[in-house]
Design a protein around this motif. Structure first.
Motif, PDB file in Angstrom:
ATOM      1  N   VAL A 170       0.841  -1.160   0.000  1.00 11.19           N
ATOM      2  CA  VAL A 170       0.000   0.000   0.000  1.00 11.19           C
ATOM      3  C   VAL A 170       0.881   1.216   0.000  1.00 11.19           C
ATOM      4  O   VAL A 170       1.835   1.293   0.743  1.00 11.19           O
ATOM      5  N   ASP A 171       0.582   2.154  -0.830  1.00  7.93           N
ATOM      6  CA  ASP A 171       1.317   3.406  -0.843  1.00  7.93           C
ATOM      7  C   ASP A 171       0.289   4.503  -0.836  1.00  7.93           C
ATOM      8  O   ASP A 171      -0.359   4.783  -1.823  1.00  7.93           O
ATOM      9  N   SER A 172       0.068   5.092   0.308  1.00  2.00           N
ATOM     10  CA  SER A 172      -0.970   6.097   0.429  1.00  2.00           C
ATOM     11  C   SER A 172      -0.573   7.084   1.493  1.00  2.00           C
ATOM     12  O   SER A 172       0.061   6.730   2.483  1.00  2.00           O
ATOM     13  N   PRO A 173      -0.989   8.361   1.362  1.00  5.51           N
ATOM     14  CA  PRO A 173      -0.721   9.310   2.431  1.00  5.51           C
ATOM     15  C   PRO A 173      -1.312   8.863   3.754  1.00  5.51           C
ATOM     16  O   PRO A 173      -0.851   9.256   4.813  1.00  5.51           O
ATOM     17  N   SER A 174      -2.350   8.009   3.681  1.00 11.77           N
ATOM     18  CA  SER A 174      -2.947   7.531   4.921  1.00 11.77           C
ATOM     19  C   SER A 174      -1.957   6.767   5.768  1.00 11.77           C
ATOM     20  O   SER A 174      -2.133   6.629   6.966  1.00 11.77           O
ATOM     21  N   ASN A 175      -0.897   6.198   5.144  1.00 12.57           N
ATOM     22  CA  ASN A 175       0.070   5.433   5.911  1.00 12.57           C
ATOM     23  C   ASN A 175       0.739   6.268   6.981  1.00 12.57           C
ATOM     24  O   ASN A 175       1.195   5.766   7.993  1.00 12.57           O
ATOM     25  N   SER A 176       0.823   7.583   6.735  1.00 12.58           N
ATOM     26  CA  SER A 176       1.506   8.425   7.706  1.00 12.58           C
ATOM     27  C   SER A 176       0.801   8.399   9.042  1.00 12.58           C
ATOM     28  O   SER A 176       1.389   8.631  10.082  1.00 12.58           O
ATOM     29  N   GLY A 177      -0.508   8.112   9.009  1.00 13.84           N
ATOM     30  CA  GLY A 177      -1.243   8.039  10.245  1.00 13.84           C
ATOM     31  C   GLY A 177      -0.965   6.782  11.020  1.00 13.84           C
ATOM     32  O   GLY A 177      -1.428   6.612  12.131  1.00 13.84           O
ATOM     33  N   SER A 178      -0.209   5.854  10.457  1.00 11.95           N
ATOM     34  CA  SER A 178       0.060   4.590  11.133  1.00 11.95           C
ATOM     35  C   SER A 178       1.358   4.634  11.908  1.00 11.95           C
ATOM     36  O   SER A 178       1.811   3.640  12.418  1.00 11.95           O
ATOM     37  N   SER A 179       2.011   5.781  11.957  1.00 14.93           N
ATOM     38  CA  SER A 179       3.283   5.883  12.609  1.00 14.93           C
ATOM     39  C   SER A 179       3.177   5.455  14.061  1.00 14.93           C
ATOM     40  O   SER A 179       2.268   5.832  14.764  1.00 14.93           O
ATOM     41  N   GLY A 180       4.105   4.658  14.471  1.00 18.83           N
ATOM     42  CA  GLY A 180       4.138   4.165  15.836  1.00 18.83           C
ATOM     43  C   GLY A 180       3.357   2.892  16.037  1.00 18.83           C
ATOM     44  O   GLY A 180       3.428   2.281  17.078  1.00 18.83           O
ATOM     45  N   SER A 181       2.578   2.492  15.042  1.00 17.37           N
ATOM     46  CA  SER A 181       1.834   1.252  15.202  1.00 17.37           C
ATOM     47  C   SER A 181       2.698   0.087  14.779  1.00 17.37           C
ATOM     48  O   SER A 181       3.600   0.226  13.982  1.00 17.37           O
ATOM     49  N   THR A 182       2.399  -1.055  15.310  1.00 12.19           N
ATOM     50  CA  THR A 182       3.080  -2.260  14.855  1.00 12.19           C
ATOM     51  C   THR A 182       2.070  -3.127  14.153  1.00 12.19           C
ATOM     52  O   THR A 182       0.874  -3.007  14.357  1.00 12.19           O
ATOM     53  N   ASN A 183       2.577  -4.033  13.335  1.00 14.93           N
ATOM     54  CA  ASN A 183       1.686  -4.940  12.614  1.00 14.93           C
ATOM     55  C   ASN A 183       1.721  -6.315  13.239  1.00 14.93           C
ATOM     56  O   ASN A 183       1.462  -7.305  12.615  1.00 14.93           O
ATOM     57  N   GLY A 184       2.071  -6.366  14.507  1.00 12.73           N
ATOM     58  CA  GLY A 184       2.177  -7.647  15.171  1.00 12.73           C
ATOM     59  C   GLY A 184       1.464  -7.635  16.485  1.00 12.73           C
ATOM     60  O   GLY A 184       0.593  -6.838  16.750  1.00 12.73           O
ATOM     61  N   ALA A 185       1.901  -8.522  17.384  1.00 13.64           N
ATOM     62  CA  ALA A 185       1.155  -8.723  18.612  1.00 13.64           C
ATOM     63  C   ALA A 185       1.800  -8.021  19.781  1.00 13.64           C
ATOM     64  O   ALA A 185       1.614  -8.391  20.912  1.00 13.64           O
ATOM     65  N   GLY A 186       2.561  -7.005  19.574  1.00 14.47           N
ATOM     66  CA  GLY A 186       3.360  -6.398  20.610  1.00 14.47           C
ATOM     67  C   GLY A 186       2.584  -5.607  21.616  1.00 14.47           C
ATOM     68  O   GLY A 186       1.532  -5.065  21.384  1.00 14.47           O
ATOM     69  N   SER A 187       3.167  -5.439  22.834  1.00 16.47           N
ATOM     70  CA  SER A 187       2.528  -4.642  23.829  1.00 16.47           C
ATOM     71  C   SER A 187       2.622  -3.190  23.424  1.00 16.47           C
ATOM     72  O   SER A 187       3.599  -2.739  22.886  1.00 16.47           O
ATOM     73  N   GLY A 188       1.559  -2.434  23.661  1.00 16.41           N
ATOM     74  CA  GLY A 188       1.524  -1.054  23.244  1.00 16.41           C
ATOM     75  C   GLY A 188       1.168  -0.886  21.790  1.00 16.41           C
ATOM     76  O   GLY A 188       1.106   0.219  21.288  1.00 16.41           O
ATOM     77  N   SER A 189       0.938  -1.990  21.094  1.00 14.78           N
ATOM     78  CA  SER A 189       0.620  -1.918  19.667  1.00 14.78           C
ATOM     79  C   SER A 189      -0.800  -1.439  19.470  1.00 14.78           C
ATOM     80  O   SER A 189      -1.704  -1.857  20.162  1.00 14.78           O
ATOM     81  N   THR A 190      -0.989  -0.549  18.495  1.00 17.49           N
ATOM     82  CA  THR A 190      -2.340  -0.148  18.147  1.00 17.49           C
ATOM     83  C   THR A 190      -2.936  -1.059  17.099  1.00 17.49           C
ATOM     84  O   THR A 190      -4.076  -0.906  16.734  1.00 17.49           O
ATOM     85  N   ASN A 191      -2.139  -1.991  16.607  1.00 14.58           N
ATOM     86  CA  ASN A 191      -2.652  -2.879  15.558  1.00 14.58           C
ATOM     87  C   ASN A 191      -2.440  -4.337  15.908  1.00 14.58           C
ATOM     88  O   ASN A 191      -2.508  -5.194  15.066  1.00 14.58           O
TER      89      ASN A 191
ATOM     90  N   LYS B 104      -0.119  -9.828  -2.791  1.00 13.53           N
ATOM     91  CA  LYS B 104      -0.617  -9.996  -1.415  1.00 13.53           C
ATOM     92  C   LYS B 104       0.546 -10.104  -0.435  1.00 13.53           C
ATOM     93  O   LYS B 104       1.500 -10.832  -0.662  1.00 13.53           O
ATOM     94  N   ASP B 105       0.420  -9.378   0.688  1.00  9.97           N
ATOM     95  CA  ASP B 105       1.528  -9.235   1.622  1.00  9.97           C
ATOM     96  C   ASP B 105       1.016  -9.223   3.053  1.00  9.97           C
ATOM     97  O   ASP B 105      -0.152  -8.951   3.296  1.00  9.97           O
ATOM     98  N   ASP B 106       1.912  -9.507   3.989  1.00 10.91           N
ATOM     99  CA  ASP B 106       1.573  -9.413   5.414  1.00 10.91           C
ATOM    100  C   ASP B 106       1.969  -8.072   6.013  1.00 10.91           C
ATOM    101  O   ASP B 106       1.730  -7.830   7.190  1.00 10.91           O
ATOM    102  N   LEU B 107       2.583  -7.208   5.223  1.00 10.17           N
ATOM    103  CA  LEU B 107       3.098  -5.934   5.761  1.00 10.17           C
ATOM    104  C   LEU B 107       2.625  -4.749   4.923  1.00 10.17           C
ATOM    105  O   LEU B 107       3.426  -4.021   4.350  1.00 10.17           O
ATOM    106  N   PRO B 108       1.322  -4.506   4.867  1.00 10.44           N
ATOM    107  CA  PRO B 108       0.836  -3.378   4.080  1.00 10.44           C
ATOM    108  C   PRO B 108       0.870  -2.051   4.829  1.00 10.44           C
ATOM    109  O   PRO B 108       0.550  -1.017   4.247  1.00 10.44           O
ATOM    110  N   PHE B 109       1.221  -2.100   6.117  1.00  8.97           N
ATOM    111  CA  PHE B 109       1.314  -0.898   6.941  1.00  8.97           C
ATOM    112  C   PHE B 109       2.709  -0.808   7.555  1.00  8.97           C
ATOM    113  O   PHE B 109       3.379  -1.824   7.739  1.00  8.97           O
TER     114      PHE B 109
END
Length: 420
Positions: free
Chosen positions: A54-75, A382-387
């Protein structure tokens, strides 16, 4: 199959003894209390995993999020949040969580909104066809990391489907299982890896349709199904007509790109594509296409032994030696390095999907695979890391954003800025 079911039961027992961090609410659903601080992003299981980005300006809003199961993760699963779902849970029969979307019944389905054609001076050029697209997709698009992962490959979490659409994802993959209540469930492996942002097929489709209804000129949404009768001990899905019924309970038939739709007045879909090309992109705005990954007895039964898709709502996955069949216009290849198979599929005007990269691969390896897929002219990556993901530089994205123009199939006048 028997061995895999024994493995599921064994893992179930293991999870019962490793339940720290998992509590049960009054309604019996599993919820997160202290799921630990895993920051894993490995995807895959026994499948090839992959990507598109994914390549979108919306990605900038994902800063600080993780795409995994981490503590403190918003995703991730560590915080118990799923970025939009009111509560995420298991998709298997053990519990049916509130996915944030009301369960859909036939009586609840509303008629489609009036289709809004593009004004003459807006939208894609009339010369741009459906197969001129290239898009990012997600693998196991519903997936939420389990509270206790028995395999590192399960430690990844996707945002809900509507949030993926917001940033340009247009291809999805849903794993289907039968349910004792007759519903078709969506999850990976029963008891072992069954957390999901949408617990039933109807719920997943309703999420996509709600987003679609609000943006009726969007580029089509492609949904791949994998029937996983061998990773659960619930009743098997025995006929793809069961899946068709679930689709039609949510998505109106006139909004589905079927083999009949593409065929039109021609003898077959292939005859139409060879004579005049795929339908114009502007004429399929706001529509859906459904494909089956499996090349098995279910697919053969559904297609009358791989001879026709007349009257069917789901495309089957054409093998390398089937590219010239009258019905063969959709295929999924093993990876972006399958150059000969990809080239042959494109020669015969098939739309081609693949899994590009999984989260257990290094960033430079993922980027190389993505670059190869883009240059090869694959349509659905198809990918596991779109963010953006904490601790990683790789994000699956296209050079000009997703959805974009396919460098191998699109004409020079293709302009992704005119896509929605």
């Amino acid at each position: 199959m028997a061995l895999r079911r024994v493995t599921i039961l064994a893992a179930w027992g293991l999870l019962a003894g490793c339940s720290r961090g998992v509590t049960t609410s009054d309604d019996g659903y599993a919820t997160a209390s202290d799921a630990g601080s895993d920051d894993g992003n490995t995807a895959g299981g026994n499948e090839s995993n992959g990507g598109g980005g994914v390549d979108s300006p919306s990605n900038s809003g994902s800063s600080g999020s993780t795409n995994g199961a981490g503590s403190g993760s918003t995703n991730g699963a560590g915080s118990g949040s799923t970025n939009g779902d009111t509560s995420a849970g298991t998709g298997s029969d053990a519990a049916l969580p509130d996915s944030g979307i009301s369960p859909v019944s036939d009586a609840q389905v509303e008629p489609p909104p009036p289709w809004q054609p593009w004004p003459e001076d807006e939208g894609p050029s009339v010369s741009i066809r459906l197969n001129h697209l290239q898009m990012i997709g997600t693998h196991n698009s519903y997936h939420i990391a389990p509270f206790v992962a028995v395999d590192d490959s399960h430690k990844y979490t996707h945002k809900p489907l509507n949030q993926q659409l917001d940033v340009g994802v247009r291809a999805f993959e849903l794993d289907l299982h039968g349910g004792r209540d007759g519903k078709i469930r969506v999850y990976h492996i029963q008891a072992v890896d069954d957390r999901t942002t949408c617990s039933t097929l109807k719920d997943c489709l309703q999420t996509l349709k709600t987003w679609s209804d609000a943006k009726p000129r969007h580029t089509p949404i492609f949904v791949w199904f994998e029937v996983k009768n061998d990773t659960s001990i619930t009743p098997a899905i025995k006929d793809l007509v069961e899946v068709e019924k679930e689709i039609l309970a949510v998505i109106p038939a006139e909004r589905i790109i079927t083999a009949d739709f593409v065929r039109g007045s021609y003898a077959s879909p292939r005859a139409r594509v060879e004579a005049e090309g795929w339908p114009a992109l502007r004429d399929v705005s706001g529509m859906f296409a459904f494909m089956l990954i499996d090349r098995d007895d279910l697919a053969k039964k559904y297609s009358e032994n791989n001879t026709t898709l007349n009257g069917r709502k789901i495309w089957i996955n054409a093998a390398n030696d089937q590219h010239t069949q009258p019905w063969a216009l959709m295929t999924k290849v093993g990876g972006p390095d399958d150059a000969a198979e990809i080239a042959d599929a494109l020669k015969h005007q098939l739309m081609v999907a693949t899994n590009v990269c999984s989260t257990n691969k290094a960033d430079d390896v993922c980027q190389t695979k993505l670059n190869t897929a883009v240059m090869a002219g694959l349509h659905m990556l198809k990918d596991d890391l779109p963010f953006p993901t904490s601790g990683r530089s790789y994000v699956a994205k296209l050079p000009e954003g997703s959805p974009g123009c396919n460098g191998m199939t699109a004409p020079a006048e293709c302009d992704p800025n005119r896509f929605e």
